[in-house]
Design a protein around this motif. Structure first.
Motif, PDB file in Angstrom:
ATOM      1  N   LYS A  91     -55.739  -8.367  17.095  1.00  0.00           N
ATOM      2  CA  LYS A  91     -54.473  -7.763  17.407  1.00  0.00           C
ATOM      3  C   LYS A  91     -53.217  -8.568  16.844  1.00  0.00           C
ATOM      4  O   LYS A  91     -52.208  -7.500  16.028  1.00  0.00           O
ATOM      5  N   LEU A  92     -53.781  -9.916  17.370  1.00  0.00           N
ATOM      6  CA  LEU A  92     -52.986 -11.590  16.257  1.00  0.00           C
ATOM      7  C   LEU A  92     -53.403 -10.306  14.740  1.00  0.00           C
ATOM      8  O   LEU A  92     -51.634 -10.359  13.986  1.00  0.00           O
ATOM      9  N   GLU A  93     -54.067 -10.595  14.723  1.00  0.00           N
ATOM     10  CA  GLU A  93     -54.167  -9.762  12.913  1.00  0.00           C
ATOM     11  C   GLU A  93     -53.466  -8.602  12.542  1.00  0.00           C
ATOM     12  O   GLU A  93     -53.067  -8.893  11.984  1.00  0.00           O
ATOM     13  N   ILE A  94     -53.620  -8.113  13.402  1.00  0.00           N
ATOM     14  CA  ILE A  94     -53.595  -7.030  13.337  1.00  0.00           C
ATOM     15  C   ILE A  94     -51.520  -6.750  12.905  1.00  0.00           C
ATOM     16  O   ILE A  94     -50.877  -5.637  12.025  1.00  0.00           O
ATOM     17  N   ILE A  95     -51.076  -7.630  14.271  1.00  0.00           N
ATOM     18  CA  ILE A  95     -49.432  -7.889  14.249  1.00  0.00           C
ATOM     19  C   ILE A  95     -49.173  -8.266  13.049  1.00  0.00           C
ATOM     20  O   ILE A  95     -47.981  -7.918  12.241  1.00  0.00           O
ATOM     21  N   GLN A  96     -49.396  -9.256  12.086  1.00  0.00           N
ATOM     22  CA  GLN A  96     -49.226 -10.058  11.512  1.00  0.00           C
ATOM     23  C   GLN A  96     -49.582  -8.465   9.817  1.00  0.00           C
ATOM     24  O   GLN A  96     -49.021  -9.212   8.784  1.00  0.00           O
ATOM     25  N   LEU A  97     -50.469  -8.123   9.775  1.00  0.00           N
ATOM     26  CA  LEU A  97     -50.723  -7.223   8.915  1.00  0.00           C
ATOM     27  C   LEU A  97     -49.685  -6.329   8.429  1.00  0.00           C
ATOM     28  O   LEU A  97     -49.314  -6.182   7.434  1.00  0.00           O
ATOM     29  N   GLU A  98     -49.161  -5.756  10.070  1.00  0.00           N
ATOM     30  CA  GLU A  98     -47.919  -4.786  10.475  1.00  0.00           C
ATOM     31  C   GLU A  98     -46.436  -5.938   9.972  1.00  0.00           C
ATOM     32  O   GLU A  98     -46.080  -5.010   8.968  1.00  0.00           O
ATOM     33  N   ALA A  99     -46.075  -6.439   9.919  1.00  0.00           N
ATOM     34  CA  ALA A  99     -45.529  -7.455   9.588  1.00  0.00           C
ATOM     35  C   ALA A  99     -45.121  -7.435   8.126  1.00  0.00           C
ATOM     36  O   ALA A  99     -44.148  -7.139   7.868  1.00  0.00           O
ATOM     37  N   LYS A 100     -45.936  -7.384   7.384  1.00  0.00           N
ATOM     38  CA  LYS A 100     -45.700  -7.705   6.271  1.00  0.00           C
ATOM     39  C   LYS A 100     -45.656  -6.130   5.284  1.00  0.00           C
ATOM     40  O   LYS A 100     -45.291  -6.106   4.470  1.00  0.00           O
ATOM     41  N   THR A 101     -45.737  -5.148   6.186  1.00  0.00           N
ATOM     42  CA  THR A 101     -45.894  -3.298   5.756  1.00  0.00           C
ATOM     43  C   THR A 101     -45.159  -3.163   6.098  1.00  0.00           C
ATOM     44  O   THR A 101     -44.895  -2.281   6.170  1.00  0.00           O
ATOM     45  N   LYS A 102     -44.279  -3.822   6.829  1.00  0.00           N
ATOM     46  CA  LYS A 102     -43.117  -2.362   7.813  1.00  0.00           C
ATOM     47  C   LYS A 102     -42.267  -2.008   7.019  1.00  0.00           C
ATOM     48  O   LYS A 102     -41.874  -2.967   6.105  1.00  0.00           O
ATOM     49  N   ASN A 103     -42.085  -0.558   7.503  1.00  0.00           N
ATOM     50  CA  ASN A 103     -41.245   0.094   6.489  1.00  0.00           C
ATOM     51  C   ASN A 103     -39.877  -0.625   6.841  1.00  0.00           C
ATOM     52  O   ASN A 103     -38.908  -0.361   8.565  1.00  0.00           O
ATOM     53  N   GLU A 104     -39.072  -1.775   5.792  1.00  0.00           N
ATOM     54  CA  GLU A 104     -38.002  -2.828   6.592  1.00  0.00           C
ATOM     55  C   GLU A 104     -36.355  -1.470   6.303  1.00  0.00           C
ATOM     56  O   GLU A 104     -35.848  -2.173   7.301  1.00  0.00           O
ATOM     57  N   LYS A 105     -36.746  -0.487   5.588  1.00  0.00           N
ATOM     58  CA  LYS A 105     -35.409   1.016   5.350  1.00  0.00           C
ATOM     59  C   LYS A 105     -35.417   1.436   6.844  1.00  0.00           C
ATOM     60  O   LYS A 105     -34.287   1.261   6.463  1.00  0.00           O
ATOM     61  N   LYS A 106     -36.680   1.255   7.334  1.00  0.00           N
ATOM     62  CA  LYS A 106     -36.144   2.515   9.059  1.00  0.00           C
ATOM     63  C   LYS A 106     -35.226   0.942  10.385  1.00  0.00           C
ATOM     64  O   LYS A 106     -34.813   1.235  10.808  1.00  0.00           O
ATOM     65  N   LEU A 107     -35.929  -0.307   9.654  1.00  0.00           N
ATOM     66  CA  LEU A 107     -34.628  -1.336  10.392  1.00  0.00           C
ATOM     67  C   LEU A 107     -33.478  -1.122   9.943  1.00  0.00           C
ATOM     68  O   LEU A 107     -32.626  -0.849  10.840  1.00  0.00           O
ATOM     69  N   VAL A 108     -33.305  -1.256   8.844  1.00  0.00           N
ATOM     70  CA  VAL A 108     -31.656  -1.015   8.305  1.00  0.00           C
ATOM     71  C   VAL A 108     -31.370   0.251   8.787  1.00  0.00           C
ATOM     72  O   VAL A 108     -29.874   0.322   9.294  1.00  0.00           O
ATOM     73  N   ASP A 109     -31.747   1.593   8.772  1.00  0.00           N
ATOM     74  CA  ASP A 109     -30.947   2.382   9.353  1.00  0.00           C
ATOM     75  C   ASP A 109     -31.101   2.179  10.806  1.00  0.00           C
ATOM     76  O   ASP A 109     -29.529   2.779  11.269  1.00  0.00           O
ATOM     77  N   ASN A 110     -31.957   1.496  11.093  1.00  0.00           N
ATOM     78  CA  ASN A 110     -31.675   1.534  13.024  1.00  0.00           C
ATOM     79  C   ASN A 110     -29.791   0.466  12.915  1.00  0.00           C
ATOM     80  O   ASN A 110     -29.399   1.066  14.270  1.00  0.00           O
ATOM     81  N   ILE A 111     -30.149  -0.358  12.286  1.00  0.00           N
ATOM     82  CA  ILE A 111     -28.939  -1.310  11.869  1.00  0.00           C
ATOM     83  C   ILE A 111     -27.613  -0.486  11.784  1.00  0.00           C
ATOM     84  O   ILE A 111     -26.272  -0.275  12.607  1.00  0.00           O
ATOM     85  N   ASN A 112     -27.817   0.147  11.021  1.00  0.00           N
ATOM     86  CA  ASN A 112     -26.810   1.228  10.692  1.00  0.00           C
ATOM     87  C   ASN A 112     -25.830   2.392  11.670  1.00  0.00           C
ATOM     88  O   ASN A 112     -24.743   2.219  11.846  1.00  0.00           O
ATOM     89  N   LYS A 113     -26.640   2.575  11.962  1.00  0.00           N
ATOM     90  CA  LYS A 113     -26.464   3.625  13.039  1.00  0.00           C
ATOM     91  C   LYS A 113     -25.964   2.782  14.136  1.00  0.00           C
ATOM     92  O   LYS A 113     -24.788   3.352  15.127  1.00  0.00           O
TER      93      LYS A 113
END
Length: 320
Positions: A34-56
């Motif tokens: 699970k820790l390896e999954i988190i590390q992998l997802e942290a690298k591949t997570k869509n940062e665009k979605k993060l920005v959209d959430n902040i802008n809202k």
């Protein structure tokens, strides 16, 4: 037959212990994966979605928005676009408060990413998130923190949040709905007040709802009572909270402050808010002790027929 059953019991017990050890090894391996999954997802997570959430979240509070971009090498970064001109803004044109709110929201979005995958328990610390933020941002911050704390309770995780602040108004609002029951102060949440007399810091555990602040005005009375009992506290420290109490009381009740203070000899000299600066504190005292100052303070309310108001906020049994 009983002896045979006892022997079988011991055999089964040994087998159970063996299986439990195997299960433990499997669980350790699951945690590792699970820790390896988190590390992998942290690298591949869509940062665009993060920005959209902040802008809202900031669209009703700011004149800019974040834009996610990629450089020639495909690495992501952010720019700030002015909503009035649609041009990129220089980072120096963003205030400290605006930077703080972006950082806070970014941090919370990152927490949400981690929470999507079950992981080890977290200890989340917010050190005075209202610092350098203006009033327009405080309700956004309060709402975000309440949502985060609510999610922790709803998910029944063992995550913990430590929230520290100097701002009483912020504290009163952010803890709203998390202190509805008296046992919340003992069971689900801990409320701790740190009181400084400029020399030492006193740690006070709030044991029930009745001991906690309900308004900023009430907090001034608490502060005055506590400072008056600290042996190491200089008498001058009492004057500032007392002056703020007098100013708030007279303004709210439509009372002339000069009239309120004039009925007690020496009160105007000590407690007239508008006629003093910070460097006047020592000069005002003229050998007066804390007891003298508190006595004058109480007499102001007594002589202005406000003894019930005084009794409500100044409980003698808590001040012995």
């Amino acid at each position: 037959e009983l002896s045979l059953l006892k022997e079988k019991k011991e055999e089964y017990k040994t087998e159970i212990e063996k299986k439990e050890n195997e299960i433990k090894k499997i669980n350790d391996e699951i945690k590792k994966i699970k820790l390896e999954i988190i590390q992998l997802e942290a690298k591949t997570k869509n940062e665009k979605k993060l920005v959209d959430n902040i802008n809202k979240k900031i669209k009703n509070y700011t004149s800019f928005e974040l834009v996610h971009k990629e450089d020639t090498e495909g690495k992501g970064f952010y720019s700030v676009k002015c909503l009035r001109t649609n041009e990129d803004r220089d980072i120096t044109q963003i205030s400290t408060g605006e930077k703080n709110i972006i950082a806070l929201l970014y941090f919370i979005e990152k927490l949400n990413e981690i929470n999507e995958v079950e992981t080890i328990n977290k200890l989340i610390v917010f050190d005075d998130p209202m610092n350098s933020n203006d009033d327009t941002m405080q309700y956004l911050i309060i709402e975000e923190l309440q949502n985060l704390m609510g999610e922790l309770l709803k998910n029944k995780r063992n995550d913990k949040i430590i929230l520290m602040t100097h701002n009483v108004h912020f504290y009163i609002n952010v803890k709203y709905d998390f202190d509805r029951r008296k046992n919340d102060y003992e069971k689900n949440n801990n409320f701790i007040r740190l009181i400084s007399d400029t020399k030492k810091t006193k740690i006070k555990y709030i044991k029930n709802k009745d001991e906690d602040f309900k308004t900023n005005y009430e907090s001034l009375w608490h502060e005055t009572k506590i400072l008056s009992t600290l042996s190491s506290c200089d008498p001058a420290i009492l004057l500032n909270p007392i002056r703020r109490i007098v100013e708030t009381y007279t303004k709210f009740n439509g009372v002339d402050k000069k009239v309120f203070l004039s009925k007690i000899e020496g009160a105007k000299k000590f407690f007239d808010v508008n006629s003093h600066s910070i460097d006047d504190l020592e000069a005002d005292l003229n050998g007066k002790s804390k007891e003298n100052i508190i006595e004058i303070f109480k007499e102001c309310f007594e002589k202005n027929n406000s003894i019930e108001h005084l009794k409500k906020f100044w409980k003698e049994e808590n001040n012995k």
